[in-house]
Design a protein around this motif. Structure first.
Motif, PDB file in Angstrom:
ATOM      1  N   PRO A   2      -3.558   1.272  -3.953  1.00 20.85           N
ATOM      2  CA  PRO A   2      -3.851   0.030  -3.230  1.00 20.85           C
ATOM      3  C   PRO A   2      -2.779  -1.031  -3.504  1.00 20.85           C
ATOM      4  CG  PRO A   2      -5.773   0.815  -4.455  1.00 20.85           C
ATOM      5  CD  PRO A   2      -4.612   1.632  -4.906  1.00 20.85           C
ATOM      6  N   SER A   3      -2.475  -1.826  -2.499  1.00 19.31           N
ATOM      7  CA  SER A   3      -1.398  -2.816  -2.595  1.00 19.31           C
ATOM      8  C   SER A   3      -1.600  -3.814  -3.729  1.00 19.31           C
ATOM      9  CB  SER A   3      -1.300  -3.582  -1.274  1.00 19.31           C
ATOM     10  OG  SER A   3      -2.506  -4.300  -1.052  1.00 19.31           O
ATOM     11  N   VAL A   4      -2.849  -4.011  -4.146  1.00 23.89           N
ATOM     12  CA  VAL A   4      -3.152  -5.007  -5.169  1.00 23.89           C
ATOM     13  C   VAL A   4      -2.337  -4.820  -6.445  1.00 23.89           C
ATOM     14  CG1 VAL A   4      -5.162  -3.697  -6.017  1.00 23.89           C
ATOM     15  CG2 VAL A   4      -5.055  -6.140  -6.412  1.00 23.89           C
ATOM     16  N   VAL A  29       4.948  -4.029 -11.275  1.00 18.15           N
ATOM     17  CA  VAL A  29       4.933  -2.666 -10.733  1.00 18.15           C
ATOM     18  C   VAL A  29       5.822  -2.574  -9.498  1.00 18.15           C
ATOM     19  CG1 VAL A  29       3.471  -0.849  -9.755  1.00 18.15           C
ATOM     20  CG2 VAL A  29       2.604  -2.305 -11.608  1.00 18.15           C
ATOM     21  N   VAL A  30       6.752  -1.650  -9.532  1.00 20.09           N
ATOM     22  CA  VAL A  30       7.667  -1.454  -8.416  1.00 20.09           C
ATOM     23  C   VAL A  30       7.448  -0.068  -7.821  1.00 20.09           C
ATOM     24  CG1 VAL A  30      10.079  -1.435  -7.680  1.00 20.09           C
ATOM     25  CG2 VAL A  30       9.367  -2.900  -9.602  1.00 20.09           C
ATOM     26  N   ALA A  31       7.226  -0.032  -6.521  1.00 21.68           N
ATOM     27  CA  ALA A  31       7.086   1.247  -5.832  1.00 21.68           C
ATOM     28  C   ALA A  31       8.419   1.589  -5.175  1.00 21.68           C
ATOM     29  CB  ALA A  31       5.985   1.160  -4.784  1.00 21.68           C
ATOM     30  N   GLU A  32       8.985   2.703  -5.590  1.00 18.25           N
ATOM     31  CA  GLU A  32      10.192   3.211  -4.928  1.00 18.25           C
ATOM     32  C   GLU A  32       9.720   4.147  -3.830  1.00 18.25           C
ATOM     33  OE1 GLU A  32      13.285   4.815  -7.500  1.00 18.25           O
ATOM     34  OE2 GLU A  32      13.789   6.306  -5.971  1.00 18.25           O
ATOM     35  N   ALA A  33       9.979   3.754  -2.580  1.00 22.72           N
ATOM     36  CA  ALA A  33       9.378   4.480  -1.455  1.00 22.72           C
ATOM     37  C   ALA A  33      10.432   5.207  -0.619  1.00 22.72           C
ATOM     38  CB  ALA A  33       8.604   3.515  -0.570  1.00 22.72           C
ATOM     39  N   GLU A  34      10.084   6.435  -0.238  1.00 22.99           N
ATOM     40  CA  GLU A  34      10.983   7.203   0.626  1.00 22.99           C
ATOM     41  C   GLU A  34      11.064   6.554   1.997  1.00 22.99           C
ATOM     42  OE1 GLU A  34       9.926  11.435   0.548  1.00 22.99           O
ATOM     43  OE2 GLU A  34       9.612  11.220  -1.611  1.00 22.99           O
ATOM     44  N   LYS A  35       9.954   5.970   2.392  1.00 26.59           N
ATOM     45  CA  LYS A  35       9.898   5.353   3.710  1.00 26.59           C
ATOM     46  C   LYS A  35       9.130   4.041   3.597  1.00 26.59           C
ATOM     47  CE  LYS A  35       8.433   6.721   8.338  1.00 26.59           C
ATOM     48  NZ  LYS A  35       7.546   7.646   9.058  1.00 26.59           N
ATOM     49  N   ILE A  36       9.631   2.968   4.212  1.00 28.17           N
ATOM     50  CA  ILE A  36       8.922   1.686   4.208  1.00 28.17           C
ATOM     51  C   ILE A  36       8.522   1.374   5.648  1.00 28.17           C
ATOM     52  CG2 ILE A  36       9.068  -0.787   3.664  1.00 28.17           C
ATOM     53  CD1 ILE A  36      11.268  -0.021   1.574  1.00 28.17           C
ATOM     54  N   VAL A  37       7.229   1.101   5.852  1.00 28.60           N
ATOM     55  CA  VAL A  37       6.745   0.854   7.213  1.00 28.60           C
ATOM     56  C   VAL A  37       6.116  -0.539   7.317  1.00 28.60           C
ATOM     57  CG1 VAL A  37       6.355   3.322   7.652  1.00 28.60           C
ATOM     58  CG2 VAL A  37       4.470   1.906   6.787  1.00 28.60           C
ATOM     59  N   GLU A  38       5.945  -0.979   8.551  1.00 29.53           N
ATOM     60  CA  GLU A  38       5.339  -2.292   8.801  1.00 29.53           C
ATOM     61  C   GLU A  38       3.857  -2.273   8.404  1.00 29.53           C
ATOM     62  OE1 GLU A  38       6.958  -4.954   9.720  1.00 29.53           O
ATOM     63  OE2 GLU A  38       8.830  -3.789   9.892  1.00 29.53           O
ATOM     64  N   VAL A  39       3.331  -3.443   8.106  1.00 23.50           N
ATOM     65  CA  VAL A  39       1.903  -3.585   7.844  1.00 23.50           C
ATOM     66  C   VAL A  39       1.143  -3.105   9.083  1.00 23.50           C
ATOM     67  CG1 VAL A  39       0.063  -5.291   7.483  1.00 23.50           C
ATOM     68  CG2 VAL A  39       2.217  -5.473   6.208  1.00 23.50           C
ATOM     69  N   GLY A  40       0.138  -2.262   8.859  1.00 21.75           N
ATOM     70  CA  GLY A  40      -0.622  -1.731   9.989  1.00 21.75           C
ATOM     71  C   GLY A  40      -0.217  -0.320  10.372  1.00 21.75           C
ATOM     72  N   GLU A  41       0.951   0.086   9.920  1.00 19.10           N
ATOM     73  CA  GLU A  41       1.406   1.439  10.288  1.00 19.10           C
ATOM     74  C   GLU A  41       0.895   2.525   9.350  1.00 19.10           C
ATOM     75  OE1 GLU A  41       5.581   2.031  11.253  1.00 19.10           O
ATOM     76  OE2 GLU A  41       5.657   0.019  12.112  1.00 19.10           O
ATOM     77  N   ASN A  51       0.856  -1.194   0.000  1.00 23.48           N
ATOM     78  CA  ASN A  51       0.000   0.000   0.000  1.00 23.48           C
ATOM     79  C   ASN A  51       0.888   1.238   0.000  1.00 23.48           C
ATOM     80  OD1 ASN A  51      -2.724  -1.057   0.270  1.00 23.48           O
ATOM     81  ND2 ASN A  51      -2.052  -1.790   2.289  1.00 23.48           N
ATOM     82  N   CYS A  52       0.534   2.213  -0.842  1.00 22.05           N
ATOM     83  CA  CYS A  52       1.387   3.402  -0.938  1.00 22.05           C
ATOM     84  C   CYS A  52       0.606   4.667  -0.647  1.00 22.05           C
ATOM     85  CB  CYS A  52       1.963   3.544  -2.347  1.00 22.05           C
ATOM     86  SG  CYS A  52       3.039   2.193  -2.832  1.00 22.05           S
ATOM     87  N   PHE A  53       1.245   5.536   0.100  1.00 25.77           N
ATOM     88  CA  PHE A  53       0.761   6.914   0.257  1.00 25.77           C
ATOM     89  C   PHE A  53       1.670   7.800  -0.571  1.00 25.77           C
ATOM     90  CE2 PHE A  53       1.769  10.952   2.467  1.00 25.77           C
ATOM     91  CZ  PHE A  53       0.583  11.611   2.195  1.00 25.77           C
ATOM     92  N   ILE A  54       1.071   8.631  -1.409  1.00 21.36           N
ATOM     93  CA  ILE A  54       1.878   9.553  -2.220  1.00 21.36           C
ATOM     94  C   ILE A  54       1.437  10.975  -1.882  1.00 21.36           C
ATOM     95  CG2 ILE A  54       2.641  10.207  -4.525  1.00 21.36           C
ATOM     96  CD1 ILE A  54       1.822   7.433  -5.488  1.00 21.36           C
ATOM     97  N   ALA A  55       2.398  11.772  -1.424  1.00 21.60           N
ATOM     98  CA  ALA A  55       2.082  13.104  -0.910  1.00 21.60           C
ATOM     99  C   ALA A  55       1.819  14.107  -2.034  1.00 21.60           C
ATOM    100  CB  ALA A  55       3.231  13.616  -0.050  1.00 21.60           C
TER     101      ALA A  55
END
Lengths: 219, 219
Positions: free
Chosen positions: B205-207, B184-196, B163-167
């Motif tokens: 959506p993660s799908v 599909v590859v998401a390059e993320a500034e921050k990677i957090v645990e599931v639930g965070e 799941n991605c949040f994009i600001a």
């Protein structure tokens, strides 16, 4: 301030007066951007940025640049209170779906039928249309902001555009340093002329046929 | 849980001739880390689908300068003069697509649609070779879905499910591109645990997301 800059400011000021209170407006890059500086204080106008937000604000100072807020030219900007962000699909749904009150763009050529050419000169300048074709096809009112003639002093308001079209029959209003012209089904109507020009001078610098409005005003 | 890979592990899967969607708008919301790795691996003959050609010294623009792109599908290339040169010399094929049409063609692919009908481009060179339909008195062009082998998108935060949040204005093409590619590859500034990541804050959506890469370069 040189003559060219004064002309640009005059055009921007006249266009800024045109917006109704509460309008959502998209300004193209270059001269149209200047319009934002002259919105009358008694009107609220929100600016749409095609890359994904409503509420485009001024450039930030160096210390408050946010890499995730840029304008359609990729330059750092800000978002004003009451603004909102969205993705490109939503941004162009807003544009194409008729939810944008005005779009203001520059032009290479405009003609009697409201056709617009502003995105390429074959063999010379082929940057791509970006969002211009969607903006012109979708916005409720299309306003062209441009100098009346090109740098060789030749008319840019023509009987028929010669360059590849950005859109067919979508232009509503043309504002230059000399004139405010409305595109109607019957052709171009000269509604206003600048304070320091004459109808004759406007006609001399225009290839298209102009009908002079009965109640011609000055701006 | 999705795979968390290094940029190198992702780019190993890209072959000469692959097609890649690259998120971003004038490098805002742009996967710089994956672009640098593509540059390093020097894979050739790529088809790149992106809003623009970026700048010559940044992100996807560097791949164009380096001669790795044989086909570019974009709405605007004006701020990367090398892209224009390569288009004019015939070294790179460039398809210029109106920005809203580009977005909707990508979305159509991801949404399982057979195409879209848009008024954008009617009466211009864009309509050449396309089917036109008149619906309720207005002409529309049939534009076909656009997909790719890969989509590299940029996220502000990704959880380990993908799941991605994009600001802010970094959303641009990232969401729709995530819908339209095989891998599909998401390059993320921050990677957090599931639930965070608050489910209400999910932009992508993660799908859609197959793998996550930690962003090392953000501008």
């Amino acid at each position: 301030m040189d003559d060219k800059e004064l002309k640009r400011i005059r055009i921007a000021k006249r266009i800024a007066k045109e917006f109704k209170d509460g309008s959502i407006v998209n300004l193209g890059i270059g001269m149209p951007t200047l319009v934002a500086n002259y919105i009358p204080s008694d009107k609220q106008v929100l600016f749409h940025s095609e890359n994904g937000f409503i509420g485009l604000g001024p450039e930030p100072d160096k210390n408050s640049i946010d890499k995730d807020i840029v304008n359609a030219g990729g330059k750092p900007v800000t978002i004003v209170k009451g603004g909102c962000f969205f993705d490109s699909s939503m941004s162009f749904s807003i544009i194409r779906g008729g939810h944008l009150d005005y779009t203001v763009l520059g032009a290479l050529e405009v003609d009697e039928e409201g056709n617009l050419a502003n995105y390429m000169i074959p063999g010379k300048m082929v940057p791509g249309m970006g969002g211009a074709m969607d903006l012109v096809a979708g916005a409720r009112n299309v306003i062209i902001a441009m100098e009346h003639t090109n740098k060789n002093g030749e008319p840019k308001i023509l009987k028929k555009c010669t360059l590849p079209l950005t859109a067919k029959g979508e232009v509503d209003i043309i504002v230059t340093e000399l004139a405010f012209i409305r595109v109607t089904k019957k052709g171009l109507v000269l509604e206003e002329i600048a304070e320091d020009t004459t109808v004759e001078e406007v006609i001399k610098n225009t290839q298209a046929r102009l009908e002079v409005a009965g109640n011609l005003k000055r701006f | 849980m999705k795979k968390i890979l290094t940029a190198k592990e992702v780019i190993t899967q890209v072959k000469d001739g692959s097609s890649i969607m690259v998120g971003g708008f004038m490098v805002c919301g742009h996967p710089f880390t994956l672009m640098e790795e593509l540059l390093k691996k020097n894979v050739k003959n790529l088809t790149i689908i992106s809003n623009d050609a970026g700048f010559p010294d940044k992100g996807v623009g560097k791949l164009i300068v380096n001669g790795q792109v044989s086909h570019l599908i974009a709405s605007h290339i004006g701020l990367n003069p090398i892209a224009g040169q390569k288009m004019n010399s015939g070294e790179m094929r460039v398809d210029l697509v109106p920005q809203g049409t580009l977005a909707e063609r990508i979305r159509a692919k991801g949404a399982g649609l057979g195409g879209i009908l848009t008024p954008t481009g009617v009466g211009t060179a864009v309509e050449n070779g396309k089917e036109k339909k008149n619906i309720n008195g207005r002409d529309y062009l049939l534009e076909l879905p656009l997909g790719a082998d890969f989509a590299f998108i940029k996220a502000s935060i990704a959880d380990k499910n993908g799941n991605c949040f994009i600001a802010k204005a970094a959303k641009n093409f990232n969401l729709i591109m995530a819908m339209a590619a095989d891998y599909v590859v998401a390059e993320a500034e921050k990677i957090v645990e599931v639930g965070e990541l608050d489910p209400d804050m999910v932009t992508v959506p993660s799908v859609f997301v197959k793998a996550i890469v930690k962003a090392e370069i953000n501008g």
